[in-house]
Design an enzyme around this catalytic site. Structure first.
Site, short mmCIF file in Angstrom:
data_model
loop_
_atom_site.label_atom_id
_atom_site.label_comp_id
_atom_site.label_asym_id
_atom_site.label_seq_id
_atom_site.Cartn_x
_atom_site.Cartn_y
_atom_site.Cartn_z
N CYS A 19 0.83 -1.20 0.00
CA CYS A 19 0.00 0.00 0.00
C CYS A 19 0.87 1.26 0.00
CB CYS A 19 -0.94 0.00 1.19
SG CYS A 19 -2.01 -1.46 1.27
N ARG A 134 -3.93 0.42 -2.87
CA ARG A 134 -3.66 -0.89 -2.27
C ARG A 134 -3.47 -1.93 -3.36
NH1 ARG A 134 -4.80 -1.52 3.25
NH2 ARG A 134 -5.85 0.24 4.23
N CYS A 259 -2.11 10.04 26.03
CA CYS A 259 -1.86 8.67 25.61
C CYS A 259 -1.93 7.71 26.79
CB CYS A 259 -0.47 8.57 24.96
SG CYS A 259 -0.35 9.44 23.38
N ASP A 275 0.73 1.74 18.59
CA ASP A 275 0.95 1.25 17.23
C ASP A 275 1.61 2.30 16.35
OD1 ASP A 275 0.81 -0.71 15.28
OD2 ASP A 275 -1.15 -0.07 14.56
N CYS A 328 -5.53 12.75 19.05
CA CYS A 328 -4.36 11.88 19.00
C CYS A 328 -3.16 12.66 18.50
CB CYS A 328 -4.65 10.69 18.08
SG CYS A 328 -3.20 9.70 17.66
#
Length: 361
Positions: A19, A134, A259, A275, A328
């Site tokens: 990808c 992809r 976090c 991750d 985030c």
């Protein structure tokens, strides 16, 4: 009794696709050792033991497999790991997997159904968009194989949702994306912004604030119209915002404003806090030398946590701070600058609209 959640990478960064925008390939390439192959039997046994220890050998263990592409490890690997967890009868294991779906067949689907997996399938909308981003090493698009994998899941009665990476190109077509979901009967969707590379360069694919704002507003309006016609699609962002308006905590860590340690376990037993940050500087340690609780108390883990809060100016006076909390820190680069926030503009329309739809004050 206790509970613990982990993300496991049984095939490390290995994947059968190439990808264009893969954030984990970017992260792995930044490490001294990019990949560790398929998790060995002794590491899998140790992982099961560490999970049992973490909950006091009784409770709930949530295991989410990701990659790379986790199914590259092979069905036999998953069957064996499930049997390892069966050896702890006082533990209830909750299974999930995020997959590109290309390797799923009847045998895979039967196993996923038997073990009651929640399956996330990566599918970036219509074929033209999907196959542009992809594809495999030979350049062949993944769309047809993914759709076949989804049909196997449906036939076996497996619970699944669709995860779509919103690139700059796809952001231009929010109405078409919603129509795609409706036409294929996809009723549970996760949208994530395409992230820029770790070096901050502009790859032409990652979302910029203007892309973020126009896409999410357009998609939300299309979602509203569909909902009014009785075609309700669950969307992770909208569900989270609605839940928070009702007084519930978000189920996405990225909306907490800080976090937490996520326990991302690489194939060699290395453990990272997130991750998005499986990088050498955030390596907390290895399962061979420490328990999960000891790893979460490590110096790299503490450094990761201490630097997680957003301190940019738009957040200080934002009327939606209790909903977003700065977002985030890896994803907010797509909408937050030093002096403006595209997500704030989205919430300005979304919050009152959701409140009206669901009779909230």
């Amino acid at each position: 009794m206790g509970t613990v959640s982990v993300m496991v990478k049984p095939a490390s960064s290995a994947c059968n696709l190439r990808c264009r925008y893969c954030f984990y390939a970017d992260a792995a390439a930044s490490r001294e050792v990019a990949g560790h192959g398929v998790m060995k039997a002794e590491t899998a046994e140790l992982l099961a033991q560490r999970l049992a220890e973490a909950v006091g050998f009784a409770g709930d263990v949530h295991v989410n497999f990701q990659g790379g592409e986790p199914t590259v490890a092979g069905l036999a690997w998953f069957q064996r790991f499930a049997s390892l967890m069966d050896a702890y009868p006082a533990i209830t294991t909750h299974w999930a997997i995020q997959t590109n779906g290309t390797l799923l067949d009847e045998e895979w689907a039967a196993f996923l159904a038997e073990r009651d997996f929640l399956v996330g399938v990566s599918l970036d909308g219509p074929r033209a968009n999907m196959d542009h981003f992809r594809f495999d090493a030979a350049g062949e698009g993944a769309y047809a194989r993914v759709m076949r994998g989804i049909e196997h899941l449906r036939a076996a009665g497996v619970e699944y949702n669709i995860l779509t990476v919103v690139t700059r190109l796809l952001a231009q077509k929010p109405k078409q994306l919603m129509q795609f979901y409706l036409s294929h009967g996809f009723s549970d969707v996760q949208l994530i912004p395409c992230l820029p590379p770790l070096d901050g360069s502009d790859d032409g694919m990652s979302l910029r604030p203007q892309d973020y704002r126009s896409f999410y507003l357009g998609f939300f309006h299309a979602w509203q119209r569909a909902a009014k016609q009785g075609q309700l699609v669950r969307v992770n962002l909208f569900d989270n915002v609605l839940g928070m308006l009702m007084g519930h905590p978000p189920y996405q860590c990225g909306m907490l404003g800080r976090c937490t340690v996520q326990y991302v376990i690489e194939a060699n037993g290395d453990v990272y806090p997130c991750d998005f940050y499986c990088l050498d500087e955030y390596l907390m340690g290895n399962l061979a030398t420490a328990t999960l609780h000891e790893l979460s108390a490590s110096a790299p883990a503490q450094t990761f946590l201490d630097t997680s809060a957003c301190r940019r100016e738009p957040c200080a006076s934002c009327p939606f701070a209790r909903i977003c909390n700065g977002g985030c820190r890896r994803q907010n680069v797509c909408y937050l600058t030093e002096d403006s926030c595209a997500y704030q503009a989205v919430l300005a329309e979304m919050v009152p609209a959701l409140a009206r739809m669901y009779g909230l004050r």
